[in-house]
Design a protein around this motif. Structure first.
Motif, PDB file in Angstrom:
ATOM      1  N   ARG A 322       0.926  -1.153   0.041  1.00 10.64           N
ATOM      2  CA  ARG A 322       0.034  -0.097   0.088  1.00 10.64           C
ATOM      3  C   ARG A 322       0.840   1.236   0.028  1.00 10.64           C
ATOM      4  O   ARG A 322       0.804   2.130  -0.901  1.00 10.64           O
ATOM      5  CB  ARG A 322      -0.881  -0.150   1.108  1.00 10.64           C
ATOM      6  CG  ARG A 322      -1.620   1.503   1.580  1.00 10.64           C
ATOM      7  CD  ARG A 322      -2.393   1.768   0.566  1.00 10.64           C
ATOM      8  NE  ARG A 322      -3.011   3.065   0.769  1.00 10.64           N
ATOM      9  CZ  ARG A 322      -2.424   4.364   0.606  1.00 10.64           C
ATOM     10  NH1 ARG A 322      -1.290   4.300   0.000  1.00 10.64           N
ATOM     11  NH2 ARG A 322      -2.892   5.499   0.932  1.00 10.64           N
ATOM     12  N   HIS A 376      -7.949   5.425   1.245  1.00  7.42           N
ATOM     13  CA  HIS A 376      -8.308   5.247   2.849  1.00  7.42           C
ATOM     14  C   HIS A 376      -9.678   4.958   2.586  1.00  7.42           C
ATOM     15  O   HIS A 376     -10.879   5.676   2.996  1.00  7.42           O
ATOM     16  CB  HIS A 376      -8.127   6.376   3.624  1.00  7.42           C
ATOM     17  CG  HIS A 376      -6.642   6.984   3.370  1.00  7.42           C
ATOM     18  ND1 HIS A 376      -5.462   6.287   3.740  1.00  7.42           N
ATOM     19  CD2 HIS A 376      -6.266   8.041   2.577  1.00  7.42           C
ATOM     20  CE1 HIS A 376      -4.401   7.032   3.308  1.00  7.42           C
ATOM     21  NE2 HIS A 376      -4.927   8.008   2.765  1.00  7.42           N
ATOM     22  N   HIS A 383      -7.603   8.053  -3.602  1.00  2.00           N
ATOM     23  CA  HIS A 383      -6.537   8.636  -4.467  1.00  2.00           C
ATOM     24  C   HIS A 383      -6.680   8.308  -5.851  1.00  2.00           C
ATOM     25  O   HIS A 383      -6.364   7.264  -6.136  1.00  2.00           O
ATOM     26  CB  HIS A 383      -5.115   8.570  -3.683  1.00  2.00           C
ATOM     27  CG  HIS A 383      -5.134   9.012  -2.496  1.00  2.00           C
ATOM     28  ND1 HIS A 383      -5.369  10.105  -1.967  1.00  2.00           N
ATOM     29  CD2 HIS A 383      -4.499   8.251  -1.531  1.00  2.00           C
ATOM     30  CE1 HIS A 383      -5.140  10.249  -0.664  1.00  2.00           C
ATOM     31  NE2 HIS A 383      -4.581   9.163  -0.308  1.00  2.00           N
ATOM     32  N   GLU A 414      -7.562  15.160   2.098  1.00  2.00           N
ATOM     33  CA  GLU A 414      -6.305  15.436   3.081  1.00  2.00           C
ATOM     34  C   GLU A 414      -5.168  16.236   2.261  1.00  2.00           C
ATOM     35  O   GLU A 414      -4.296  16.375   3.039  1.00  2.00           O
ATOM     36  CB  GLU A 414      -6.121  14.044   3.577  1.00  2.00           C
ATOM     37  CG  GLU A 414      -5.709  13.121   2.299  1.00  2.00           C
ATOM     38  CD  GLU A 414      -5.001  11.711   3.035  1.00  2.00           C
ATOM     39  OE1 GLU A 414      -5.013  11.544   4.312  1.00  2.00           O
ATOM     40  OE2 GLU A 414      -4.597  10.937   1.959  1.00  2.00           O
ATOM     41  N   HIS A 415      -5.207  16.535   1.124  1.00  2.00           N
ATOM     42  CA  HIS A 415      -3.910  17.198   0.570  1.00  2.00           C
ATOM     43  C   HIS A 415      -4.076  18.518   0.460  1.00  2.00           C
ATOM     44  O   HIS A 415      -2.923  19.211   0.273  1.00  2.00           O
ATOM     45  CB  HIS A 415      -3.431  16.510  -0.861  1.00  2.00           C
ATOM     46  CG  HIS A 415      -3.356  15.108  -0.902  1.00  2.00           C
ATOM     47  ND1 HIS A 415      -3.065  14.279  -1.987  1.00  2.00           N
ATOM     48  CD2 HIS A 415      -3.044  14.124   0.142  1.00  2.00           C
ATOM     49  CE1 HIS A 415      -2.937  13.059  -1.646  1.00  2.00           C
ATOM     50  NE2 HIS A 415      -2.844  12.989  -0.379  1.00  2.00           N
TER      51      HIS A 415
HETATM   52 ZN    ZN Z   1      -3.390   9.706   1.513  1.00  2.00          ZN
END
Ligand code: ZN
Ligand code: MLT
Length: 458
Positions: A322, A376, A383, A414-415
């Motif tokens: 992963r 996730h 992603h 989250e980015h």
């Molecule tokens: Zn991530």
């Protein structure tokens, strides 16, 4: 723009070895990790403490010099590199880590401390820092606050904002705000620390933070589980979130991602035949969760091959499939077509449909491109990485992000927004919200020198 006299001012503040101006020294600061976002800078300044940060900011404000704050430069949306010739303010020297307060379960750390260093330090006191991500060895506390980074354990502990008890930060004019007491209950006005989480360096420069720590969970179980279809894997992720005690991570992968990782990083396949979809699940606690996890997995519809880790080294082996996705995808994209990294969240009920639809949507605007999907699954965050995109590839981003919005999802999980997603922020935020964002920027940074190209650009 900055001239020689301004460089002398910076040298007076931080010393000559911490003002970098030659291209060979600044090159790693002006290019992001993927190689997709490359800029230029007149200087990289590396202050060693909050007073130096304050003096640098005051000097920049007086001279009207724009600044891009930078941590470990692991960002993926072009928000931490100087896209318009800004000065780079590198915070990596602010890496002190204070004594762990075991009773309060908290620690105060400098913005430049890496996530791995904080985790290691907390472990010495029997505690842990809950934010964890593959770039833990380089990503810094300041950078992860700026992006409100998520990572692997959000489903159990929340993202960075949930860990921040207070911050110290420098405003664009050099004034310092400091609220690091970390009291459990503290309703004394605006939560400036919470506001700085996810502000992407546009409001203030975070120099230190008081972080919440969590108890260690010594017993850990990890399983890699194969599924016959994406739909059954996503459905299982939804079920397991509530069904397994202490579940911390449920990560989604596909056969093509596993094959890619194997090809670029020389990993043998995990199963004799790689299943179309896979989940990597981790549960942890004081009591060994292996039996409970195995039972839940065995009772789940659509489960094929299962590999349960036999110990810490084996857990690392399974996690490698992963965590190596990012590196393998970068290698696949190469220097000429670095990946478009579209980090998005979907409502759990739409996640499977989105994952099934998105490759065709990309192919409709970029037939030669390849779509890689991982992420996730436990918190709906996928992603979407696209390699082989020629030119700026805005049509790819547009197609994917529009699809996300049509499902009621978020264009950034989250980015952050950085410079990469500015054009699409309106898909999730109303005109009124964006006006408030701009008013906040103006209130914190009236001269407009902090990271001017990101989020809601000046
Ligand atoms: Zn991530
Ligand atoms: C991950 O989950 O691996 C990170 O967010 C990095 C990436 O998207 O490549």
């Amino acid at each position: 723009m900055a001239g020689p006299a301004f460089i002398d001012t910076l040298v007076d503040i931080v010393g000559p070895t911490h003002v970098l101006t030659s291209e060979d020294l600044t090159s790693s600061y002006v290019r992001d990790w993927t190689g997709r976002f490359v800029g230029s800078t007149y200087a990289v300044v590396r202050p060693g403490n909050v007073d130096e940060v304050a003096r640098v900011m005051a000097a920049c404000e007086t001279a009207g010099i724009p600044v891009v704050p930078q941590g470990g430069n692991t960002g993926l949306v072009g928000g931490g590199v100087p896209r318009s010739g800004e000065i780079v303010l590198s915070l990596t020297r602010l890496d002190t880590i204070g004594r762990v307060d075991v009773h309060a379960r908290a620690v105060t750390v400098g913005a430049g401390a890496t996530i791995a260093a904080v985790q290691h330090h907390a472990a010495q006191a029997g505690l842990d820092y809950a934010v964890d991500l593959a770039s833990r060895g380089s990503a810094t506390v300041g950078g992860t606050i700026a992006t409100n980074a998520g990572g692997l354990r959000v489903m159990r502990f929340g993202a960075t904002r949930s860990q921040v008890l207070g911050v110290e930060a420098v405003l664009s004019d050099g004034r310092v705000i400091r609220h690091l007491d970390g009291l459990v209950k503290d309703n004394t006005g605006y939560d400036l620390g919470g506001l700085l989480c996810g502000s992407e360096g546009t409001l203030a420069v975070v120099t230190a933070a008081r972080l919440r720590l969590v108890p260690q969970r010594p017993e850990v179980a990890v399983a890699l589980v194969g599924f016959a279809s994406v739909g059954s894997a996503i459905a299982a992720a939804g079920e397991w979130s509530g069904a397994v005690d202490g579940v911390e991570a449920i990560e989604f992968m596909t056969a093509s991602g596993i094959e890619l990782v194997g090809r670029h990083l020389n990993l043998p396949p995990p199963f004799p035949v790689t299943p179309p979809a896979l989940l990597l699940v981790e549960a942890a606690g004081r009591v060994d969760p292996t039996a409970a996890l195995a039972e839940v997995v065995a009772g789940t519809q659509g489960v094929g091959e299962v590999a349960v880790a036999g110990g810490p080294a084996d857990r690392g082996r399974l996690w490698r499939y992963r965590e190596a996705h990012t590196e393998a995808i970068n290698l696949e994209g190469g220097q000429t077509t670095p990946p478009h990294k579209l980090d998005v969240t979907l409502p759990q009920g739409s996640l499977a449909q989105f994952v099934e639809e998105v490759p065709a949507v990309v192919a409709s605007v970029a037939p030669a491109a390849h779509t890689w999907l991982f992420g996730h699954a436990g918190d709906g965050n996928v992603h979407v990485n696209v390699t082989g995109v020629v030119g700026d590839g805005d049509e790819v981003d547009d197609a994917v992000l529009t699809l996300v919005a049509s499902h009621g999802g978020s264009i950034s999980a989250e980015h952050g927004i950085g410079t990469a997603k500015v054009r699409w922020l309106h898909l999730n935020r109303s005109a009124t919200e964006l006006e408030v964002f701009r008013s906040l920027r103006d209130a914190f940074d009236p001269s407009g020198i902090l990271n001017p190209s990101v989020l809601v650009p000046r």
